[in-house]
Design a protein around this motif. Structure first.
Motif, short mmCIF file in Angstrom:
data_model
loop_
_atom_site.label_atom_id
_atom_site.label_comp_id
_atom_site.label_asym_id
_atom_site.label_seq_id
_atom_site.Cartn_x
_atom_site.Cartn_y
_atom_site.Cartn_z
N SER A 70 42.67 42.56 40.56
CA SER A 70 42.07 41.45 41.31
C SER A 70 43.20 40.67 41.98
O SER A 70 44.33 40.66 41.48
CB SER A 70 41.25 40.52 40.40
OG SER A 70 42.07 39.57 39.75
N VAL A 71 42.89 40.09 43.11
CA VAL A 71 43.84 39.23 43.83
C VAL A 71 43.14 37.90 44.03
O VAL A 71 42.11 37.81 44.71
CB VAL A 71 44.24 39.85 45.18
CG1 VAL A 71 45.09 38.86 45.97
CG2 VAL A 71 45.00 41.15 44.97
N VAL A 72 43.69 36.85 43.42
CA VAL A 72 43.08 35.52 43.48
C VAL A 72 43.80 34.70 44.53
O VAL A 72 45.00 34.42 44.41
CB VAL A 72 43.17 34.83 42.10
CG1 VAL A 72 42.41 33.50 42.14
CG2 VAL A 72 42.62 35.73 41.01
N LEU A 80 49.44 35.79 51.85
CA LEU A 80 50.00 36.60 50.77
C LEU A 80 48.94 37.46 50.10
O LEU A 80 49.11 38.66 49.90
CB LEU A 80 50.69 35.70 49.74
CG LEU A 80 51.09 36.33 48.41
CD1 LEU A 80 52.08 37.47 48.62
CD2 LEU A 80 51.66 35.27 47.47
N GLY A 81 47.82 36.85 49.73
CA GLY A 81 46.80 37.55 48.98
C GLY A 81 46.14 38.68 49.76
O GLY A 81 45.95 39.78 49.23
N ALA A 82 45.78 38.42 51.01
CA ALA A 82 45.14 39.46 51.82
C ALA A 82 46.08 40.64 52.03
O ALA A 82 45.67 41.81 51.98
CB ALA A 82 44.70 38.89 53.16
N THR A 83 47.36 40.34 52.25
CA THR A 83 48.35 41.40 52.43
C THR A 83 48.49 42.21 51.15
O THR A 83 48.47 43.45 51.18
CB THR A 83 49.72 40.80 52.79
OG1 THR A 83 49.60 40.04 54.00
CG2 THR A 83 50.76 41.89 52.99
N HIS A 84 48.61 41.52 50.02
CA HIS A 84 48.80 42.22 48.74
C HIS A 84 47.57 43.07 48.41
O HIS A 84 47.70 44.22 47.95
CB HIS A 84 49.07 41.22 47.63
CG HIS A 84 49.63 41.83 46.39
ND1 HIS A 84 50.88 42.41 46.33
CD2 HIS A 84 49.09 41.99 45.14
CE1 HIS A 84 51.10 42.88 45.12
NE2 HIS A 84 50.02 42.65 44.38
N ALA A 85 46.39 42.52 48.65
CA ALA A 85 45.16 43.25 48.34
C ALA A 85 45.05 44.54 49.15
O ALA A 85 44.77 45.61 48.60
CB ALA A 85 43.95 42.35 48.60
N VAL A 108 40.58 47.23 44.27
CA VAL A 108 41.07 45.85 44.37
C VAL A 108 39.92 44.91 44.72
O VAL A 108 39.16 45.17 45.67
CB VAL A 108 42.18 45.73 45.44
CG1 VAL A 108 42.71 44.30 45.50
CG2 VAL A 108 43.32 46.71 45.16
N ILE A 109 39.81 43.82 43.97
CA ILE A 109 38.81 42.80 44.23
C ILE A 109 39.53 41.52 44.64
O ILE A 109 40.29 40.94 43.84
CB ILE A 109 37.97 42.52 42.97
CG1 ILE A 109 37.32 43.81 42.46
CG2 ILE A 109 36.90 41.46 43.25
CD1 ILE A 109 37.01 43.77 40.99
N GLY A 110 39.32 41.07 45.86
CA GLY A 110 39.92 39.83 46.34
C GLY A 110 38.95 38.68 46.15
O GLY A 110 37.77 38.79 46.48
N VAL A 111 39.43 37.56 45.59
CA VAL A 111 38.58 36.41 45.34
C VAL A 111 39.17 35.17 46.01
O VAL A 111 40.38 34.91 45.90
CB VAL A 111 38.44 36.13 43.83
CG1 VAL A 111 37.38 35.06 43.59
CG2 VAL A 111 38.10 37.39 43.07
#
Length: 436
Positions: free
Chosen positions: A6-8, A13-18, A28-31
């Motif tokens: 999961s990417v919180v 940063l988060g969208a790139t990592h996800a 991968v679950i992005g929240v």
């Protein structure tokens, strides 16, 4: 075992990592708490500009491995949880605001399964990771926490995630390290250096790196001031010292200084944290680094007044660049926009152009005037300021602008334009740190 991540926090940063973790084959679950952002990402669209990431995101959404939601309970089946939320500067001081980091960990705590690992990637003051780990020991004792700082450069985020120049992990035990080695195995197999650290050192690595880069930038801008006073050329000086392997030539481009959402707030938060730890004097030099950086912006305004007049109310100034760097739409703490706003406040008519940053800039500074094309920005201008080093600006033929402007004066705030080309076209050309 196939890991689910999961990417919180699904900002830059988060969208790139996800998207990058999905491309390595993970589910991968992005929240994120912002429904508009989540809707865009779920449709395979980016809420910001980053070269190459839009293509990767759309590609990964089609695989079915990647999804985005506002429902924190969706992370319940994940094995590893990457915390990628922002840590802005506090409104009432220099320290980092940890509200989002603490909230993110608290939100996922009820859904952490046995053996899961929370991995912080946000830039935080030293000591934050241990305090969060201590809190998790109370609210979710079945989970553990590690820290894995990011080193993304805007404009190169996908490259820096999938082929980084090092991977730093702060862990409290071997198990946490082994889990992260499993996640990053495809990247480690490329020969990427792996650095295991304790939690405080991992936190310090990021802010130390940013502080060093800021120091190099402010150093060369200080040399630019001296060069102008002494009649020297800072570009030649930078070239000469850059050949010294102990120094290197990167980040020795004199100009209007650094900006963006990282370097300025990170060095200020580092100073604030050092003071809390009783080590204020150790980082006192960063105050001058920050001051030199801000002074570089004022120097541009001083040069504008030298070229035009102390009273700017009768002049039009075209500003080429709104973002803090090229290949980005990020206008946070942008030196270019700061200069534009100060010039407008001084009475000048200011028109700003940028290939990607006009809409973000307009949201922050709606009273500035913006132009979608360069020719409209420079029409009838008394002076042009080149403040963001987009390749589009370096490709401009100065002769094509000559008939549009009122006065052929340009100030190169980034030392990136071809000075001789502009001078041959009849322009008065001024670059910071160069006096001839």
């Amino acid at each position: 075992m196939t890991l689910t991540l999961s990417v919180v926090g699904c900002g830059y940063l988060g969208a790139t990592h996800a998207a990058c973790m999905s491309s390595l084959g993970f589910t991968v679950i992005g929240v994120d708490t912002d429904p508009n952002k989540v809707a865009m990402l779920q449709n395979g669209e980016l809420p910001f500009y980053e070269p190459g990431l839009d293509t990767l995101l759309a590609q990964e959404m089609k695989t079915g491995r990647l999804s985005f939601t506002t429902d924190f309970s969706a992370v319940k089946d994940a094995d590893i949880h990457f915390v990628c939320v922002g840590t802005p500067q506090s409104k009432d001081g220099l320290a980092a605001d940890l509200t989002y980091v603490r909230s993110a960990v608290a939100e996922i705590a009820p859904y952490l399964k046995d053996g899961s690992l929370v991995v912080g990637k946000s830039t935080v003051p030293v000591g934050t990771a241990q305090s969060l780990r201590d809190e998790l020991a109370k609210t979710a004792p079945q989970a553990d926490l590690a820290w894995n700082p990011e080193f993304l450069r805007e404009g190169f985020a996908v490259e820096d995630t999938l082929t980084p120049n090092r991977l730093v992990v702060g862990v409290a035990n071997d198990r946490a390290e082994q889990i992260l080695k499993e996640v990053y195995k495809p990247i480690i197999d490329l020969g990427t250096p792996w650095i295991r650290a304790d939690l405080p050192t991992a936190e310090l690595v990021k802010v130390a790196a940013n502080s060093f880069l800021a120091t190099k930038i402010s150093f060369i801008n200080a040399m630019a001031e001296v060069c102008e006073a002494a009649g020297g050329d800072v570009t030649v000086l930078a070239q000469a010292i850059g050949y010294d392997p102990r120094i290197g030539n990167k980040f020795l481009q004199a100009g209007i200084g650094f900006g963006g959402g990282c370097l300025p707030k990170d060095i200020r938060a580092f100073m604030a944290r050092a003071e809390e730890l009783g080590a204020k004097q150790a980082l006192e030099f960063l105050r001058e680094i920050d001051a030199i950086n801000l002074r570089a912006r004022q120097r541009v305004i001083d040069v504008v007044r030298d070229e035009l007049s102390e009273d700017l109310t009768q002049y039009k100034i075209a500003v080429l660049g709104a973002t803090f760097k090229p290949d980005s739409d990020d206008v946070r703490d942008s030196p270019a926009l700061d200069i534009a706003v100060q010039l407008q406040a001084a009475g000048a008519a200011v028109v700003v152009h940028d290939p990607k940053g006009i809409e973000p800039a307009r949201k922050r500074f709606p009273k500035l005037e913006y132009a979608e094309v360069v020719t409209n920005a420079v029409k009838d201008a008394d002076l042009i300021l080149h403040l963001t080093e987009w390749k589009e600006y370096r490709a401009i033929d100065p002769s094509t602008l000559s008939s549009l402007v009122k006065s052929k004066i340009i100030i190169d705030g980034r030392n990136m334009l071809d000075r001789e080309l502009w001078r041959k076209a009849g322009w008065k050309f001024h670059a910071l740190g160069r006096t001839d």
